[in-house]
Write a protein that holds these residues in place. Structure first.
Motif, PDB file in Angstrom:
ATOM      1  N   THR A 112      74.363 -29.906  -6.170  1.00  0.00           N
ATOM      2  CA  THR A 112      75.310 -28.472  -6.425  1.00  0.00           C
ATOM      3  C   THR A 112      75.181 -27.585  -6.872  1.00  0.00           C
ATOM      4  O   THR A 112      74.951 -27.779  -8.455  1.00  0.00           O
ATOM      5  N   ILE A 132      81.520 -19.227  -5.691  1.00  0.00           N
ATOM      6  CA  ILE A 132      80.540 -20.315  -4.965  1.00  0.00           C
ATOM      7  C   ILE A 132      79.976 -21.515  -5.551  1.00  0.00           C
ATOM      8  O   ILE A 132      79.461 -21.872  -6.296  1.00  0.00           O
ATOM      9  N   ASN A 139      77.348 -23.959  -5.019  1.00  0.00           N
ATOM     10  CA  ASN A 139      75.728 -23.641  -3.690  1.00  0.00           C
ATOM     11  C   ASN A 139      75.298 -24.802  -3.476  1.00  0.00           C
ATOM     12  O   ASN A 139      75.284 -25.570  -4.341  1.00  0.00           O
ATOM     13  N   TYR A 140      75.188 -25.722  -2.112  1.00  0.00           N
ATOM     14  CA  TYR A 140      75.085 -26.715  -1.746  1.00  0.00           C
ATOM     15  C   TYR A 140      73.298 -26.309  -2.266  1.00  0.00           C
ATOM     16  O   TYR A 140      72.271 -25.975  -1.487  1.00  0.00           O
ATOM     17  N   GLN A 176      67.373 -26.326   2.480  1.00  0.00           N
ATOM     18  CA  GLN A 176      68.203 -24.789   2.114  1.00  0.00           C
ATOM     19  C   GLN A 176      68.279 -25.580   0.499  1.00  0.00           C
ATOM     20  O   GLN A 176      69.211 -25.657   0.747  1.00  0.00           O
ATOM     21  N   VAL A 217      73.980 -12.814  -0.609  1.00  0.00           N
ATOM     22  CA  VAL A 217      74.995 -14.053  -0.027  1.00  0.00           C
ATOM     23  C   VAL A 217      75.294 -13.589   1.569  1.00  0.00           C
ATOM     24  O   VAL A 217      75.186 -12.511   1.739  1.00  0.00           O
ATOM     25  N   TYR A 266      82.345 -17.108   1.693  1.00  0.00           N
ATOM     26  CA  TYR A 266      81.250 -16.799   0.367  1.00  0.00           C
ATOM     27  C   TYR A 266      79.768 -18.150   0.385  1.00  0.00           C
ATOM     28  O   TYR A 266      80.372 -19.023  -0.489  1.00  0.00           O
ATOM     29  N   THR A 267      78.951 -17.668   1.059  1.00  0.00           N
ATOM     30  CA  THR A 267      77.718 -19.240   0.813  1.00  0.00           C
ATOM     31  C   THR A 267      76.325 -18.690   0.416  1.00  0.00           C
ATOM     32  O   THR A 267      75.751 -17.280   0.232  1.00  0.00           O
ATOM     33  N   TYR A 301      72.448 -16.901   0.565  1.00  0.00           N
ATOM     34  CA  TYR A 301      72.148 -17.033   1.974  1.00  0.00           C
ATOM     35  C   TYR A 301      70.420 -17.255   1.397  1.00  0.00           C
ATOM     36  O   TYR A 301      69.830 -18.419   2.077  1.00  0.00           O
TER      37      TYR A 301
END
Length: 403
Positions: free
Chosen positions: A72, A91, A93-94, A99, A111, A123-124, A126
């Motif tokens: 992460t 955010i 982020n994973y 992904q 995002v 928010y993630t 993309y």
């Protein structure tokens, strides 16, 4: 005053036609016919953002792929688009194996913003921001064609652009909204063939022969595939995506049953067009250099030219279909499918039928182009004026007058 050659007028006319029809494709009110969507994603938006800081990260090396990390990242980004442009957001982020968008400070990303009405937006990350790279690849491809092909390359690019516009903005939309898929596809490939080949070859017998041969080859591919469909009991309903498309079919009238037939027409177009021009162009040159050659001699020459191309062209088509099927075949091997199971599966039947039908259309284009081209270069010549060399030899010599 600048004189414009007839072929240049044709190019200008085709260019105008391509521009006008492309604009019309954009103006067709498809959404007024049907605005069906399987998923309501009206609250989802995608914006460009700049990574200001990587606050913290917990990463470990992926033992399956060196140089790839899992874990992460806690990051701060500034939105550069949308109603909240200029706002800084945090955010989490994973990074996993499917992904995996590992970011660094100063990088630009895309995002995903989930913005429901009665809740705070989420928010993630993309994906990477790929617009500059995609534009650079397209420009590199176009520049390479222009440098090598020059004027012909420019015409080829125009024909390619028109084909892409016609498929994306007209054909896909028309099929999705329930118009008859096979007639619409035949209309699209016919128009794009005429535009592309006339741009490349000009208004000539060679171009007309290639156009008629391409359309004939596509029809032959379609006919062969229709026979294969009956023998193998396959249709659009046996595709892997059929279950998802059933909802679209019920809502828009999508012609799901003929989608496999449509895919054969589209996938065969480039190869059949290439083969028809590859045979028609040398035939024209042979006839120009040897106008005394008759119909049968030109047909034999066309067949000889085509035979040299068939091997590489069929290999290209089969390997192209194999390349698209590679990942699926690996998945099936991972699931332990037996040879009998694979041989009688819908998947192999569809791939085999599509690849063989497309290749058959390319092979049959050789005799079709040889016959059409030979007929045009000999029969039309006889009905019109005789070749220059024949006229010159047949003209009687004038006797010199004695002084």
């Amino acid at each position: 005053m600048i004189q414009i050659k007839p072929n240049h007028w044709l190019t200008i006319g085709l260019a105008a036609f391509a521009v006008v029809t492309s604009i019309l494709f954009l103006l067709i009110p498809w959404q007024s016919m049907n605005n069906y969507q399987a998923v309501n994603n009206s609250t989802m938006s995608y914006y460009k953002a700049r990574v200001d800081q990587v606050v913290s990260e917990t990463l470990s090396a992926d033992n399956l792929e060196p140089g790839r990390n899992l874990g992460t990242q806690e990051i701060l980004v500034t939105l550069q688009e949308g109603p909240n442009a200029g706002q800084q957001v945090e955010i989490l982020n994973y990074l996993n194996r499917t992904q995996n968008v590992e970011v660094s400070q100063g990088q630009t990303v895309i995002v995903c913003a989930d913005e429901p009405e009665d809740a705070d937006p989420v928010y993630t990350v993309y994906s990477y921001y790929r617009n500059p790279a995609i534009l650079g690849i397209i420009l590199f491809f176009g520049a390479l064609i222009l440098i090598v092909g020059r004027g012909t390359g420019a015409k080829s690019l125009l024909g390619l652009a028109y084909t892409i516009f016609a498929v994306l903005l007209f054909l896909l939309q028309a099929i999705f909204h329930g118009l008859p898929s096979v007639p619409i596809t035949l209309l699209t490939v016919t128009v794009t063939t005429i535009v592309s080949l006339l741009l490349m070859g000009g208004a000539s017998k060679k171009s007309l022969a290639a156009i008629l041969s391409t359309i004939s080859g596509l029809l032959l591919s379609t006919g062969v595939f229709a026979v294969f469909q009956g023998l193998l009991h396959i249709s659009g309903y046996t595709m892997d995506e059929a279950e998802s498309l059933l909802l679209v079919t019920q809502a828009t009238g999508l012609d799901l049953g003929n989608l496999l037939l449509v895919s054969v027409l589209i996938s065969s177009l480039g190869a059949v067009m290439d083969m028809s021009m590859s045979v028609a162009s040398p035939l024209e040159e042979i006839h120009r250099l040897n106008p005394e050659h008759g119909f049968a001699q030109l047909v034999r020459s066309g067949m000889n030219i085509g035979r040299d191309t068939i091997g590489t062209m069929t290999n290209t088509l089969i390997m192209a279909f194999t390349g698209t099927a590679l990942t699926t075949m690996l998945v099936l091997m991972g699931y332990g499918w037996s040879f009998q199971q694979l041989l009688n599966s819908n998947y192999l039947a569809m791939e085999l039928a599509q690849s063989i039908a497309s290749t058959t259309g390319v092979v049959l284009t050789v005799p079709v182009t040889s016959l059409i081209g030979a007929w045009m270069f000999t029969k039309w010549e006889r009905k019109g004026k005789a070749p220059t060399s024949q006229k010159a030899s047949a003209r009687p010599r004038k006797k010199k007058k004695r002084a």
